[in-house]
Design an enzyme around this catalytic site. Sequence first.
Site: not given
Ligand SMILES: *Cc1c(COP(=O)(O)O)cnc(C)c1O
Length: 495
Positions: A112
């Site tokens: 993120k």
């Molecule tokens: C948010 C997240 C995901 C999923 O990603 P999306 O874009 O919501 O599909 C997978 N792994 C981790 C560690 C995340 O923080």
Amino acid sequence: MNILYKSTRGDSSRVTSSNAILKGLAKDGGLYVPTELPYIDIPFKNMIPMDYKEIAFYIINKFFTDFDDSTLKNCIDNAYDDKFSSNLIAPLKNIDNNYFLELYHGPTLAFKDMALSILPHLLKASCKNLNIEKEVVILTATSGDTGKAALEGFNNVDKTKIIVFYPKKGVSPIQEKQMITQDGKNTYVIGIDGNFDDAQRGVKEIFSDKKFNDLLSKENYMLSSANSINIGRLVPQIVYYVNSYIQLLKNRDIKENEKINIVVPTGNFGNILAAFYAKKIGLPINKLICASNENNVLCDFINTGIYDIRREFKLTSSPSMDILVSSNLERLIYALSDDNSCLINSLMKELEVHGVYEINEDMRNNLNDFYADFATEEETSLSINEVYKNFNYVIDTHTSVAYCVYKKYRQKTNDCTKTIIASTASPFKFPESVVESIDNNYDVLSDFQLIDKLSNISNIEIPKPIKELKNKTIIHGSICKKDKMKSMITNILNV
Ligand SMILES: *Cc1c(COP(=O)(O)O)cnc(C)c1O
């Protein structure tokens, strides 16, 4: 090319990228998508000398056409600096000829950060582009990682406030501690007595509550979103796929224009959608492999064309993927339907009323770019163990879901296209599940003892943000019922 943005639900207005970023969600409840897609118009080999920031500028500049060059460069410089512990920003690790794209070297140790370290700068620049003087209130629902990354990104950014709602019982202890110890005088963190879908629904309702938004406007506030529905998050995510392709080319792991596969552990469908856009703008991608955990609603959708959330919501060891209603899927089905907003409206209505929809034959045929499967809890744990035992490389639970699904894909298809596995979190973020998978021969340990143990096992130094977490004071402790989110906001803003 000047690119404008439109809603997936048919609102006829066309807005600039600044507007789309600032608003987050379109007025009719739809998501903003570009009215047309740009195209990568230089040969990939010419990008080999470019670093992450230069590639970021090249890509983002093609989408956010109302930002002038120096403003955008500033945003990029402020985002991808020494907050990242690797100067490559998103390094690619070759482990047994699988390419793990490590997206977790940012301040909160999850992918993120890739987008949320730039979003606050894009938002502030958007306000400036539009001469908006209001204070921006960022509302965010989180399944664990977005919340902390958004808090970190917006921390003490002037003329903004950030309010994060997380499922009190649905995040890992480390994730919770990361959030509730957040400093910064403009940060608010609230646990709700529901799951991520409840938090996300609550936030969406508040965004489309016209009366409430008018009230805020009178008080000189405006709402915006840091969730992956914001186009300001999606576009920066395209960058690391292009950048990783260039790294492969540079290392001579692939030839120019050779196709690759990309595997993404998927929750809200943001990360994999960015890979889909990367393909659309010309990155040579063969298959986009969608990996689900036991909440395998997306996997079923891709395999059957039926999106059905009428099932048990499971809490898994990969909590950031514990989602049944994947917001960004709306952008995909909009693209699959050749931008048929009437159809999207009726599908979204069906989802809301009946908890299920089915796409038509034409749309299903357009799903050919995708492959999907899921990993059980046991498979996820076994794969962490296997990767560690065989390659002395430690992956977290989310990355393991991706790796597992990729193994299944290889077995079923024998496709040996070079493959990038999006590695979305540091194993230090989920120490209990990871240590348990590698060596469960220990007495009950506290999270921080587990972290020490993990550091020993992996021979990797404990990342600084985790080390510092141990002695941080808890600052936030608010809890609310899932139907009281609006009044929490009213209290915070004193309106
Ligand atoms: C948010 C997240 C995901 C999923 O990603 P999306 O874009 O919501 O599909 C997978 N792994 C981790 C560690 C995340 O923080």
